[in-house]
Design a protein around this motif. Structure first.
Motif, PDB file in Angstrom:
ATOM      1  N   PHE A  67       0.854  -1.395  -0.068  1.00  0.00           N
ATOM      2  CA  PHE A  67       0.012   0.035   0.041  1.00  0.00           C
ATOM      3  C   PHE A  67       0.828   1.359  -0.093  1.00  0.00           C
ATOM      4  CE2 PHE A  67      -2.642  -3.313   2.143  1.00  0.00           C
ATOM      5  CZ  PHE A  67      -3.821  -3.348   1.473  1.00  0.00           C
ATOM      6  N   SER A  68       0.665   2.161  -0.926  1.00  0.00           N
ATOM      7  CA  SER A  68       1.417   3.339  -0.721  1.00  0.00           C
ATOM      8  C   SER A  68       0.542   4.778  -0.904  1.00  0.00           C
ATOM      9  CB  SER A  68       2.357   3.153  -2.208  1.00  0.00           C
ATOM     10  OG  SER A  68       2.997   4.337  -2.142  1.00  0.00           O
ATOM     11  N   LYS A  69       1.075   5.631  -0.224  1.00  0.00           N
ATOM     12  CA  LYS A  69       0.216   7.039  -0.224  1.00  0.00           C
ATOM     13  C   LYS A  69       0.521   7.492  -1.671  1.00  0.00           C
ATOM     14  CE  LYS A  69       1.029  11.493   1.008  1.00  0.00           C
ATOM     15  NZ  LYS A  69       1.842  12.443   1.998  1.00  0.00           N
ATOM     16  N   SER A  70       1.733   7.458  -2.415  1.00  0.00           N
ATOM     17  CA  SER A  70       1.990   8.253  -3.524  1.00  0.00           C
ATOM     18  C   SER A  70       2.408   7.466  -4.746  1.00  0.00           C
ATOM     19  CB  SER A  70       3.386   8.997  -3.107  1.00  0.00           C
ATOM     20  OG  SER A  70       2.931   9.821  -2.162  1.00  0.00           O
ATOM     21  N   GLY A  71       1.712   6.082  -4.691  1.00  0.00           N
ATOM     22  CA  GLY A  71       1.821   5.343  -5.826  1.00  0.00           C
ATOM     23  C   GLY A  71       3.149   4.658  -5.841  1.00  0.00           C
ATOM     24  N   PHE A  72       3.672   4.187  -7.348  1.00  0.00           N
ATOM     25  CA  PHE A  72       4.769   3.016  -7.292  1.00  0.00           C
ATOM     26  C   PHE A  72       5.542   3.591  -8.418  1.00  0.00           C
ATOM     27  CE2 PHE A  72       0.987   1.213  -5.596  1.00  0.00           C
ATOM     28  CZ  PHE A  72       1.593   0.540  -4.486  1.00  0.00           C
ATOM     29  N   THR A  73       6.827   3.488  -8.324  1.00  0.00           N
ATOM     30  CA  THR A  73       7.783   3.641  -9.374  1.00  0.00           C
ATOM     31  C   THR A  73       7.422   2.764 -10.505  1.00  0.00           C
ATOM     32  OG1 THR A  73       9.576   2.106  -8.653  1.00  0.00           O
ATOM     33  CG2 THR A  73       9.564   4.626  -7.700  1.00  0.00           C
ATOM     34  N   ALA A  74       8.075   2.931 -11.880  1.00  0.00           N
ATOM     35  CA  ALA A  74       8.124   1.998 -12.889  1.00  0.00           C
ATOM     36  C   ALA A  74       8.517   0.575 -12.673  1.00  0.00           C
ATOM     37  CB  ALA A  74       8.482   2.557 -14.037  1.00  0.00           C
ATOM     38  N   ALA A  75       9.895   0.827 -12.005  1.00  0.00           N
ATOM     39  CA  ALA A  75      10.480  -0.415 -11.683  1.00  0.00           C
ATOM     40  C   ALA A  75       9.681  -1.494 -10.612  1.00  0.00           C
ATOM     41  CB  ALA A  75      11.930  -0.004 -10.919  1.00  0.00           C
ATOM     42  N   CYS A  76       9.064  -0.714  -9.529  1.00  0.00           N
ATOM     43  CA  CYS A  76       8.233  -1.568  -8.730  1.00  0.00           C
ATOM     44  C   CYS A  76       7.235  -2.225  -9.445  1.00  0.00           C
ATOM     45  CB  CYS A  76       7.717  -0.533  -7.515  1.00  0.00           C
ATOM     46  SG  CYS A  76       6.772  -1.611  -6.314  1.00  0.00           S
ATOM     47  N   GLN A  77       6.229  -1.429 -10.388  1.00  0.00           N
ATOM     48  CA  GLN A  77       5.306  -1.962 -10.992  1.00  0.00           C
ATOM     49  C   GLN A  77       5.872  -3.330 -12.075  1.00  0.00           C
ATOM     50  OE1 GLN A  77       2.614   0.958 -12.911  1.00  0.00           O
ATOM     51  NE2 GLN A  77       3.750   2.688 -11.757  1.00  0.00           N
ATOM     52  N   ALA A  91       6.176  -6.137 -10.024  1.00  0.00           N
ATOM     53  CA  ALA A  91       5.226  -6.783  -9.738  1.00  0.00           C
ATOM     54  C   ALA A  91       4.393  -7.776 -10.737  1.00  0.00           C
ATOM     55  CB  ALA A  91       4.161  -5.764  -8.900  1.00  0.00           C
ATOM     56  N   LYS A  92       4.571  -7.228 -11.896  1.00  0.00           N
ATOM     57  CA  LYS A  92       3.914  -7.925 -12.786  1.00  0.00           C
ATOM     58  C   LYS A  92       4.321  -9.407 -12.904  1.00  0.00           C
ATOM     59  CE  LYS A  92       2.896  -3.947 -15.801  1.00  0.00           C
ATOM     60  NZ  LYS A  92       3.002  -3.174 -17.069  1.00  0.00           N
ATOM     61  N   ALA A  93       5.529  -9.780 -12.234  1.00  0.00           N
ATOM     62  CA  ALA A  93       6.128 -11.116 -12.927  1.00  0.00           C
ATOM     63  C   ALA A  93       5.546 -12.163 -11.904  1.00  0.00           C
ATOM     64  CB  ALA A  93       7.548 -10.937 -12.614  1.00  0.00           C
ATOM     65  N   ASP A  94       4.764 -11.612 -10.842  1.00  0.00           N
ATOM     66  CA  ASP A  94       4.171 -12.615 -10.002  1.00  0.00           C
ATOM     67  C   ASP A  94       2.743 -12.366  -9.528  1.00  0.00           C
ATOM     68  OD1 ASP A  94       3.443 -14.165  -7.654  1.00  0.00           O
ATOM     69  OD2 ASP A  94       5.484 -14.020  -6.624  1.00  0.00           O
ATOM     70  N   ALA A  95       1.830 -13.095 -10.033  1.00  0.00           N
ATOM     71  CA  ALA A  95       0.180 -12.906  -9.775  1.00  0.00           C
ATOM     72  C   ALA A  95      -0.055 -12.726  -8.063  1.00  0.00           C
ATOM     73  CB  ALA A  95      -0.402 -13.910 -10.434  1.00  0.00           C
ATOM     74  N   ARG A  96       0.849 -13.263  -7.148  1.00  0.00           N
ATOM     75  CA  ARG A  96       0.504 -13.105  -5.913  1.00  0.00           C
ATOM     76  C   ARG A  96       0.736 -11.610  -5.352  1.00  0.00           C
ATOM     77  NH1 ARG A  96       4.662 -17.458  -3.816  1.00  0.00           N
ATOM     78  NH2 ARG A  96       5.695 -16.387  -5.108  1.00  0.00           N
ATOM     79  N   ILE A  97       1.354 -10.841  -6.241  1.00  0.00           N
ATOM     80  CA  ILE A  97       1.853  -9.387  -5.624  1.00  0.00           C
ATOM     81  C   ILE A  97       0.680  -8.414  -6.013  1.00  0.00           C
ATOM     82  CG2 ILE A  97       3.332  -7.425  -6.013  1.00  0.00           C
ATOM     83  CD1 ILE A  97       5.567  -9.857  -6.191  1.00  0.00           C
ATOM     84  N   LYS A  98       0.226  -7.506  -5.193  1.00  0.00           N
ATOM     85  CA  LYS A  98      -0.590  -6.447  -5.644  1.00  0.00           C
ATOM     86  C   LYS A  98      -0.320  -5.258  -5.073  1.00  0.00           C
ATOM     87  CE  LYS A  98      -5.884  -5.462  -5.492  1.00  0.00           C
ATOM     88  NZ  LYS A  98      -5.881  -5.161  -6.979  1.00  0.00           N
ATOM     89  N   LEU A  99      -0.200  -4.237  -5.900  1.00  0.00           N
ATOM     90  CA  LEU A  99       0.055  -2.922  -5.448  1.00  0.00           C
ATOM     91  C   LEU A  99      -1.109  -2.096  -5.557  1.00  0.00           C
ATOM     92  CD1 LEU A  99       3.125  -2.053  -7.920  1.00  0.00           C
ATOM     93  CD2 LEU A  99       3.086  -3.326  -5.610  1.00  0.00           C
ATOM     94  N   VAL A 100      -1.288  -1.614  -4.365  1.00  0.00           N
ATOM     95  CA  VAL A 100      -2.584  -0.604  -4.145  1.00  0.00           C
ATOM     96  C   VAL A 100      -2.274   0.565  -3.648  1.00  0.00           C
ATOM     97  CG1 VAL A 100      -4.601  -0.388  -2.796  1.00  0.00           C
ATOM     98  CG2 VAL A 100      -3.849  -2.703  -3.243  1.00  0.00           C
ATOM     99  N   SER A 101      -2.545   1.612  -4.487  1.00  0.00           N
ATOM    100  CA  SER A 101      -2.112   3.042  -4.141  1.00  0.00           C
ATOM    101  C   SER A 101      -3.300   3.509  -3.219  1.00  0.00           C
ATOM    102  CB  SER A 101      -2.159   4.005  -5.157  1.00  0.00           C
ATOM    103  OG  SER A 101      -3.537   4.255  -6.159  1.00  0.00           O
ATOM    104  N   TYR A 102      -2.993   4.713  -2.358  1.00  0.00           N
ATOM    105  CA  TYR A 102      -4.097   5.366  -1.456  1.00  0.00           C
ATOM    106  C   TYR A 102      -5.202   5.700  -2.383  1.00  0.00           C
ATOM    107  CZ  TYR A 102      -6.179   8.633   1.793  1.00  0.00           C
ATOM    108  OH  TYR A 102      -6.939   9.310   2.581  1.00  0.00           O
ATOM    109  N   SER A 103      -4.926   6.421  -3.966  1.00  0.00           N
ATOM    110  CA  SER A 103      -6.160   6.821  -4.547  1.00  0.00           C
ATOM    111  C   SER A 103      -7.123   5.565  -4.905  1.00  0.00           C
ATOM    112  CB  SER A 103      -5.573   7.308  -5.715  1.00  0.00           C
ATOM    113  OG  SER A 103      -4.648   6.527  -6.410  1.00  0.00           O
ATOM    114  N   ASP A 104      -6.531   4.550  -5.157  1.00  0.00           N
ATOM    115  CA  ASP A 104      -7.166   3.295  -5.251  1.00  0.00           C
ATOM    116  C   ASP A 104      -8.125   2.985  -4.271  1.00  0.00           C
ATOM    117  OD1 ASP A 104      -6.285   2.970  -8.075  1.00  0.00           O
ATOM    118  OD2 ASP A 104      -4.666   1.682  -7.214  1.00  0.00           O
ATOM    119  N   MET A 105      -7.475   3.109  -2.917  1.00  0.00           N
ATOM    120  CA  MET A 105      -8.179   2.801  -1.826  1.00  0.00           C
ATOM    121  C   MET A 105      -9.259   3.596  -1.472  1.00  0.00           C
ATOM    122  SD  MET A 105      -4.698   2.416   0.566  1.00  0.00           S
ATOM    123  CE  MET A 105      -5.577   1.944   2.164  1.00  0.00           C
TER     124      MET A 105
END
Length: 464
Positions: free
Chosen positions: A434-444, A447-461
């Motif tokens: 979970f991230s207040k300010s989103g994610f870097t391109a490298a982080c995204q 995460a795409k390489a593993d379906a078990r990983i989910k990135l959630v921004s504060y705006s998404d929440m």
């Protein structure tokens, strides 16, 4: 304005429509909105509303008599005085023979302390007169958590088995609190939740027609502000030794988290400190934590401040009190403002936990336990921590929560994957960042390489 409490209000109305006697127990900490909920429920119904006071049985009987008269007569100056509570309650039962009547006894612990036989009397009358009266709807409400749980709901209580439902009223979740305001920015919404703890009364003093800064100054940083003296007011109202409890909260706020540390900081024995912290936990001011996902087997318990307003107050007010007393709120705010993001770290973890609960049915793990985890890393020989572990039987969602102004990079995700190895008893884990300010391109990309990983921004929440 009445917001939230939809489920509780619906439950009360469902019970009211049933053709049978009801005795409802409503309890929860002070300021949480119990009376507001009751008033919303009864506003279009016939009601006898009695609020007990810390006084003698005689005073309470007089006020109870006036409450009965007020059912049909707004003028209670010449209300007849019932000779005892038995007569008054029997009269209410008679009034309810011909129409549906709600009897509310608010602050029930005050009545029970002034007139000790009241619970036994209610038990007798429920068993002999009331239980077959479908027109009588009794609500017993109280803020003393230990009294309500032990002396009303507990097995040894005379009222045990007589209740037909109970409602434990808790602070608003982040999502419930957010619905209260319309004009705050998304970031300010989170901070407002963090400084009020979702307590409706505290929220009512925060207005979205002012800036976050002005709200904090008006409520916390001026001697006349409601929140400036609220911790002491609440401790004085609930406890016999407020000075000692204040010292214990202060010790926890400044980093003492284990009983031995708290006792040493305050200068008392461990056993004495345990009694004090247990009482504060009953009031939902502090909480006892064990590492989540350990199924109660861990003995590594720690204590932290649970109430958001108390946490904010004890972190910032004591160190700025001299400025507040000198009516220098701008200077106090200048000291506090740079540290708000740091303070929001634990608050954001709570918001993320609310997000998981809001999305429960859509999650990959149907968890039964939710909280922080901490433990020893034998490889690195140091303590490690995971912000949230949502644990099912043999699976878990493990989470990191980052409330900071820069985007979250892949190193946070890599660290979480490494720490998963410390939770060897889970057969499978899923990873949420979970991230207040989103994610870097490298982080995204990572995460795409593993379906078990989910990135959630504060705006998404906020979208849910």
């Amino acid at each position: 304005m009445f917001v939230g409490r939809k489920a509780e209000l619906q439950q009360l109305n469902t019970l009211y429509r049933q053709d049978k006697f009801q005795c409802i127990i409503i309890y929860g900490r002070r300021r949480v909105g119990k009376t507001t909920l009751i008033n919303e429920f009864i506003k279009d119904k016939d009601v006898i509303y009695f609020t007990a006071i810390e006084s003698t049985a005689k005073d309470n009987l007089e006020n109870f008599s006036k409450s009965i008269t007020a059912l049909d007569n707004a003028n209670t100056d010449n209300a007849p005085l019932y000779k005892d509570f038995r007569s008054a309650l029997i009269e209410i039962g008679e009034l309810a023979q011909n129409r549906k009547i709600i009897l509310v006894i608010d602050e029930y612990p005050y009545l029970a302390r002034s007139y000790r036989p009241i619970s036994s009397l209610l038990q007798e009358l429920i068993d002999t007169r009331f239980k077959n009266n479908a027109n009588l709807f009794i609500i017993l409400c109280g803020s003393s958590m230990s009294f309500m749980e032990k002396q009303v709901l507990g097995y040894q209580s005379p009222l045990y088995g007589r209740r037909t439902a109970q409602l434990h009223i808790k602070p608003f979740t982040f999502y419930e609190a957010a619905a209260y305001y319309k004009n705050f920015s998304s970031e300010d919404l989170a901070v407002v939740y963090g400084i009020t703890g979702g307590i409706p009364l505290y929220m009512s003093f925060i207005t979205d027609s002012l800036s976050l800064k002005d709200n904090i100054i008006n409520t916390f940083l001026t001697p006349s502000g409601y929140m400036y003296e609220e911790p002491f007011n609440l401790l004085n109202q609930e406890l016999r030794e407020p000075a000692m409890y204040n010292a214990i909260i202060r010790a926890i706020a400044t980093g003492s988290s284990r009983i031995s540390e708290i006792a040493s900081k305050v200068g008392i024995e461990n056993s004495t400190a345990t009694n004090y912290v247990d009482k504060l936990a009953e009031l939902s001011i502090i909480e006892k934590e064990i590492p989540a996902g350990t199924a109660g087997k861990s003995r590594k318990s720690i204590y932290s401040i649970k109430d958001g307003m108390f946490r904010f107050w004890y972190k910032f007010i004591p160190d700025n009190n001299i400025l507040i007393q000198r009516n220098m709120p701008e200077a106090a705010w200048a000291n506090i403002q740079p540290h708000v993001n740091e303070y929001m770290g634990k608050v954001f973890e709570s918001i993320c936990a609310d997000y998981l609960l809001e999305n429960y049915i859509n999650l990959p793990v149907q968890f039964q336990n939710l909280g922080r985890w901490w433990g020893n890393n034998p490889k690195l020989k140091r303590q490690e921590e995971i912000d949230i572990v949502a644990a099912g039987n043999d699976k878990a969602i493990i989470c990191e929560c980052k409330w900071r102004n820069e985007q979250t990079d892949k190193d946070v995700l890599e660290t979480l994957l490494e720490r998963r190895k410390l939770l060897s008893w889970f057969s499978e884990c899923y990873y949420y960042i979970f991230s207040k300010s989103g994610f870097t391109a490298a982080c995204q990309q990572f995460a795409k390489a593993d379906a078990r990983i989910k990135l959630v921004s504060y705006s998404d929440m906020l979208k849910i």
